[in-house]
Design an enzyme around this catalytic site. Structure first.
Site, PDB file in Angstrom:
ATOM      1  CD  GLU A 160      32.507  30.012 -67.551  1.00 40.49           C
ATOM      2  OE1 GLU A 160      33.406  30.642 -66.960  1.00 40.49           O
ATOM      3  OE2 GLU A 160      31.454  29.623 -66.998  1.00 40.49           O
ATOM      4  CG  HIS A 219      32.188  26.838 -63.932  1.00 46.28           C
ATOM      5  ND1 HIS A 219      32.368  28.135 -64.369  1.00 46.28           N
ATOM      6  CD2 HIS A 219      33.298  26.533 -63.208  1.00 46.28           C
ATOM      7  CE1 HIS A 219      33.533  28.594 -63.934  1.00 46.28           C
ATOM      8  NE2 HIS A 219      34.131  27.628 -63.228  1.00 46.28           N
ATOM      9  CD  GLU A 254      30.844  30.153 -62.000  1.00 51.02           C
ATOM     10  OE1 GLU A 254      31.683  31.028 -62.188  1.00 51.02           O
ATOM     11  OE2 GLU A 254      30.258  29.573 -62.928  1.00 51.02           O
TER      12      GLU A 254
HETATM   13 MN    MN Z   1      30.839  29.576 -65.010  1.00 50.75          MN
END
Ligand code: MN
Length: 295
Positions: A160, A219, A254
């Site tokens: 990420e 995300h 998220e």
């Molecule tokens: Mn994230």
């Protein structure tokens, strides 16, 4: 490409911690909840899954199957398991921990572990360090070992891209591309997050296009981590970029809006971002927004 096909191709998920103030939770009740709210996917914490006895893990998977919910797995490795550590004993401990995570996730047919699988979180560089290249080398060394386990277990590790205030190794899409190209395995891919991109990237569209060959999941959230649809994120630009690269991965929201507990502390939520909000109702609204605007 028709609207129906679009809906089928981009799953919409949510990270359980929206509702939680501790990282270690019983995920079972979240499965039917997110199904009822309109989601296709639930992202849960990989380390907690590893800690579950095998029968509890199977129950979780059976509940997900019964509800038609795909499970995905997030992790922010702690400093004790930092796979990018300059301390070789810490690095090796991290590698064996992630190896265990891979096996646990694969044991319930989980296919994706995303997050800080390449370092640790929340992180500051080692004292005195001004050049991150030695840490990056340690991380690549670990990832070269981990992708073998990932390949054997049919699991993809998504690094990420995280903003500078929470991590330092991969702050931009371009840095992540260079990293995964060096690792050179189909089981090491990239996850971008609109919240982090808003801080670090010159352009949402360019960042998405740069990562395109390796972009496995996204995300989504507003600039202050409210649920998608209640802020000023340029969703139309993001949607166009996703369409342009034919992105078929999951869109996992998220949101974090409540202070308190270890989650509030680690995420730096120091105020109630939506006072009086009904969390379930806001999640349902956000899933409608994402299905309309991003799928
Ligand atoms: Mn994230």
């Amino acid at each position: 490409m028709g609207v129906e096909l679009g809906i089928m191709e981009r799953k919409i998920g949510i990270y359980y911690a929206y509702w939680a103030d501790s990282w270690d939770e019983d995920f079972f009740p979240y499965i039917s909840k997110v199904k009822m709210l309109g989601f296709d996917q639930l992202e849960i914490q990989a380390a907690s899954v590893l800690n579950l006895p095998a029968d509890k893990r199977r129950e979780l998977k059976a509940e997900a199957d019964a509800n038609g919910i795909t499970l995905s797995f997030g992790i922010g490795l702690t400093k004790d398991y930092d796979v990018s550590s300059l301390d070789e004993s810490v690095r090796l401990r991290g590698v064996s921990f992630v190896h265990e995570l891979i096996k646990a996730v694969s044991s319930i047919d989980g296919r994706m572990i995303s997050g800080t699988v390449h370092s640790y979180w929340p992180a500051v560089p080692p004292p005195g360090l001004t050049d991150k290249r030695p840490v990056r080398e340690q991380s690549i060394k670990s990832m070269n070992e981990l992708v073998k386990a990932a390949e054997d277990n049919d699991v993809v590790l998504n690094v990420e891209v995280i903003n500078r205030f929470e991590q330092f190794l991969l702050n931009t899409s371009e840095e992540a591309v260079s990293y995964v190209e060096e690792v050179d395995s189909p089981n090491c891919r990239i996850l971008l997050d609109t919240f982090h991109m808003n801080i670090e990237e010159d352009s949402f569209a360019d960042a998405i296009k740069t990562a395109a060959p390796y972009l496995s999941a996204l995300h989504i959230g507003e600039t202050n981590r409210k649920p998608p649809g209640c802020g000023r994120m340029p969703w139309a630009e993001i949607r166009k970029a996703l369409d342009d690269i034919n992105f078929t991965g999951p869109l996992v929201m998220e949101p974090f809006i409540k202070p308190g507990g270890q989650v509030g502390r680690d995420i730096s939520v120091w105020r109630d971002l939506m006072p009086g909000a009904d969390l379930d109702a806001e999640a349902a609204k956000a899933v409608d927004f994402v299905r309309r605007e991003l799928c």
